[in-house]
Design an enzyme around this catalytic site. Sequence first.
Site, PDB file in Angstrom:
ATOM      1  N   GLY A  25       0.873  -1.216  -0.020  1.00  0.00           N
ATOM      2  CA  GLY A  25       0.145  -0.036   0.039  1.00  0.00           C
ATOM      3  C   GLY A  25       0.732   1.031   0.054  1.00  0.00           C
ATOM      4  CB  CYS A  55      -0.701   5.920  -2.100  1.00  0.00           C
ATOM      5  SG  CYS A  55      -2.089   6.227  -2.978  1.00  0.00           S
ATOM      6  N   GLY A 104       1.493  26.285   0.956  1.00  0.00           N
ATOM      7  CA  GLY A 104       0.179  26.278   0.195  1.00  0.00           C
ATOM      8  C   GLY A 104       0.176  25.374  -1.130  1.00  0.00           C
ATOM      9  CG  HIS A 132     -28.061  19.659 -21.445  1.00  0.00           C
ATOM     10  ND1 HIS A 132     -27.248  20.942 -20.977  1.00  0.00           N
ATOM     11  CD2 HIS A 132     -29.289  20.253 -21.160  1.00  0.00           C
ATOM     12  CE1 HIS A 132     -27.929  21.801 -20.476  1.00  0.00           C
ATOM     13  NE2 HIS A 132     -29.360  21.324 -20.628  1.00  0.00           N
TER      14      HIS A 132
HETATM   15  P1  NAD Z   1       4.164  20.888  -2.824  1.00  0.00           P
HETATM   16  O1  NAD Z   1       5.467  21.229  -3.544  1.00  0.00           O
HETATM   17  O2  NAD Z   1       2.959  20.732  -3.517  1.00  0.00           O
HETATM   18  O3  NAD Z   1       3.788  22.485  -1.950  1.00  0.00           O
HETATM   19  C1  NAD Z   1       4.799  22.905  -1.113  1.00  0.00           C
HETATM   20  C2  NAD Z   1       4.518  24.353  -0.872  1.00  0.00           C
HETATM   21  O4  NAD Z   1       5.367  24.718   0.235  1.00  0.00           O
HETATM   22  C3  NAD Z   1       4.899  25.150  -2.116  1.00  0.00           C
HETATM   23  O5  NAD Z   1       3.876  25.983  -2.700  1.00  0.00           O
HETATM   24  C4  NAD Z   1       6.008  25.847  -1.650  1.00  0.00           C
HETATM   25  O6  NAD Z   1       6.181  27.142  -2.252  1.00  0.00           O
HETATM   26  C5  NAD Z   1       5.838  26.341  -0.206  1.00  0.00           C
HETATM   27  N1  NAD Z   1       6.951  26.158   0.483  1.00  0.00           N
HETATM   28  C6  NAD Z   1       8.077  25.758   0.671  1.00  0.00           C
HETATM   29  N2  NAD Z   1       9.000  25.827   1.879  1.00  0.00           N
HETATM   30  C7  NAD Z   1       8.271  26.894   2.410  1.00  0.00           C
HETATM   31  C8  NAD Z   1       8.293  27.455   3.616  1.00  0.00           C
HETATM   32  N3  NAD Z   1       9.659  27.692   4.168  1.00  0.00           N
HETATM   33  N4  NAD Z   1       7.377  28.400   3.984  1.00  0.00           N
HETATM   34  C9  NAD Z   1       6.203  28.468   3.448  1.00  0.00           C
HETATM   35  N5  NAD Z   1       5.864  27.936   2.296  1.00  0.00           N
HETATM   36  C10 NAD Z   1       6.912  27.031   1.653  1.00  0.00           C
HETATM   37  O7  NAD Z   1       4.414  19.898  -1.826  1.00  0.00           O
HETATM   38  P2  NAD Z   1       3.447  19.157  -0.595  1.00  0.00           P
HETATM   39  O8  NAD Z   1       2.130  19.936  -0.578  1.00  0.00           O
HETATM   40  O9  NAD Z   1       4.410  18.809   0.343  1.00  0.00           O
HETATM   41  O10 NAD Z   1       3.382  17.848  -1.593  1.00  0.00           O
HETATM   42  C11 NAD Z   1       4.222  16.908  -1.837  1.00  0.00           C
HETATM   43  C12 NAD Z   1       3.773  16.262  -2.946  1.00  0.00           C
HETATM   44  O11 NAD Z   1       3.000  15.192  -2.699  1.00  0.00           O
HETATM   45  C13 NAD Z   1       3.435  17.110  -4.081  1.00  0.00           C
HETATM   46  O12 NAD Z   1       4.451  17.507  -5.033  1.00  0.00           O
HETATM   47  C14 NAD Z   1       2.445  16.052  -4.778  1.00  0.00           C
HETATM   48  O13 NAD Z   1       3.277  15.363  -6.069  1.00  0.00           O
HETATM   49  C15 NAD Z   1       2.145  14.909  -3.839  1.00  0.00           C
HETATM   50  N6  NAD Z   1       0.829  15.036  -3.508  1.00  0.00           N
HETATM   51  C16 NAD Z   1      -0.161  14.793  -4.369  1.00  0.00           C
HETATM   52  C17 NAD Z   1      -1.521  15.139  -3.754  1.00  0.00           C
HETATM   53  C18 NAD Z   1      -2.441  14.669  -4.852  1.00  0.00           C
HETATM   54  O14 NAD Z   1      -2.297  14.351  -6.020  1.00  0.00           O
HETATM   55  N7  NAD Z   1      -3.810  15.237  -4.645  1.00  0.00           N
HETATM   56  C19 NAD Z   1      -1.747  15.189  -2.578  1.00  0.00           C
HETATM   57  C20 NAD Z   1      -0.793  15.462  -1.684  1.00  0.00           C
HETATM   58  C21 NAD Z   1       0.651  15.427  -2.112  1.00  0.00           C
END
Ligand code: NAD
Length: 470
Positions: A40, A43, A181, A444
Amino acid sequence: MADRLRIAVLGAGPGGYPAAFLAAERGMDVTLIDTRPEPGGICLYEGCIPSKALLHAAAVITEAREAEAIGLTFGAPALDLDRLRAWKDGVVRGLTGGLGQIARARKVRYVQGRGRFIDTHTLRVAHDGELTEVQFDAAIVATGSSASIPPPLRLDSPRVWDAAAALALPEVPATLLVVGGGYIGLEMATVYAALGSRVTVVEATGGLLPGADRDLVEVLAKRVATTVERIHLHMTVQALAETDDGGIRATLAGSSGTEEARFDRVLIATGRRPNSADLGLDATRVSLTPRGFVEVDVQRRTAEPSIYAVGDVAGEPMLAHKATHEARVAVEAIAGEPSVWEPSAIPAVIYTDPEVAWCGLTEAEAQAHGLDIEVARFPWSASGRAATAADRNGLTKWIAQAGSGRLLGAGIVGRGAGELIGEATLAVEMGARLEDIRLTVHAHPSRSETLMEAAEAFFGTSPHYLGRRR
Ligand code: NAD
């Protein structure tokens, strides 16, 4: 038996378990290695699945509350956190248990423990002081990624969470600071805001979801501004410290200086890094990029011919379905087939309220590549289906090659965008043109119709929207 190819798969997430199952289906002798008791990976245990379960609960709460606007008033939800957590954990248990059954049915040998390469054909797996050696003809590294926490924010405190801790749903804090964010930060902000936390989001760059299409983010950002307490852009968190009253004091630094604020809990979601250390890769010729990703070729083969890598550890985008597709390529390559990694479109979905989804090139990426493009748009304010669901926040757009109309990408923001992006991904992958989408009959009223309507609007023939060809 001796002539069966021996395959070792290190890591049983959405890269590893599909690789193991496919290889077993092809008659290979497969060993799947993971630290957890069932397949698993992140994920299922601490990522996609539990987060979507909690986001479902959040959506139910939000929809019930907002139904007041259409004349349906429900009482405030009574939150039984233990039952919600137990339901979510049950979903995870059901799915991971199901994968364990499939592994056994496919005669995949599952070895629980932490694996390390001893040489180019041997892995040593340690579990509870016991060592198991696994010999292989080919190995697939699918060890995923871990939260990457900036050094100043590494406070060893149960009040500071990573995604896994937030998904464990230990409590609903009155105030929650979300650092980052991006995908995780915004999904968890959606959950905890709906459950009742007052959420503050701090993002280092000038906008939420950097990298995503700005038209889509604009719709999301407007909505998030109404569900969380504050969003700080161009701001970072410089330091965290425990307070005597059970909270955390955060030092926030932005363009107008530094300020301090107190929160009950803090979630760090500042990105992830590949799990490529401590795998014994130095006993092989496998090479890493400066960011620690395993370097692979189009067949996902590393610099060591007997070793392949798939999923988060092998590069961006760090998405489960990208890992699963790579797993297919790697297994087919091991079987000697001319399979290569060449998708035109990989969907990305952020399961916020509303959902944001895209595939292929974004408008900004196409422009950065110097491509001559045209953009088709359909705002959901003109969608009958969105109107009947009392939620018109949405936008559907296509990015097409100028002249030919060949689809290069699509972006959707709105409720259910994560489902709609499937059609768009197929269209881009099949080399469809805007004209093909326009001439495909869509139900639709439906949200999927917005894909056709965007194409119609581009040609100036939408019956519901006056958009003109640009
Ligand atoms: P992310 O890269 O999506 O977002 C990290 C954010 O943190 C960025 O916007 C960045 O600018 C900001 N950041 C970095 N350092 C910072 C700081 N010191 N202070 C404030 N902001 C800061 O990374 P994540 O949200 O940790 O997710 C990691 C990965 O996991 C993603 O890239 C994605 O591939 C995967 N993920 C996917 C899904 C999905 O498919 N729905 C959901 C969750 C995670």
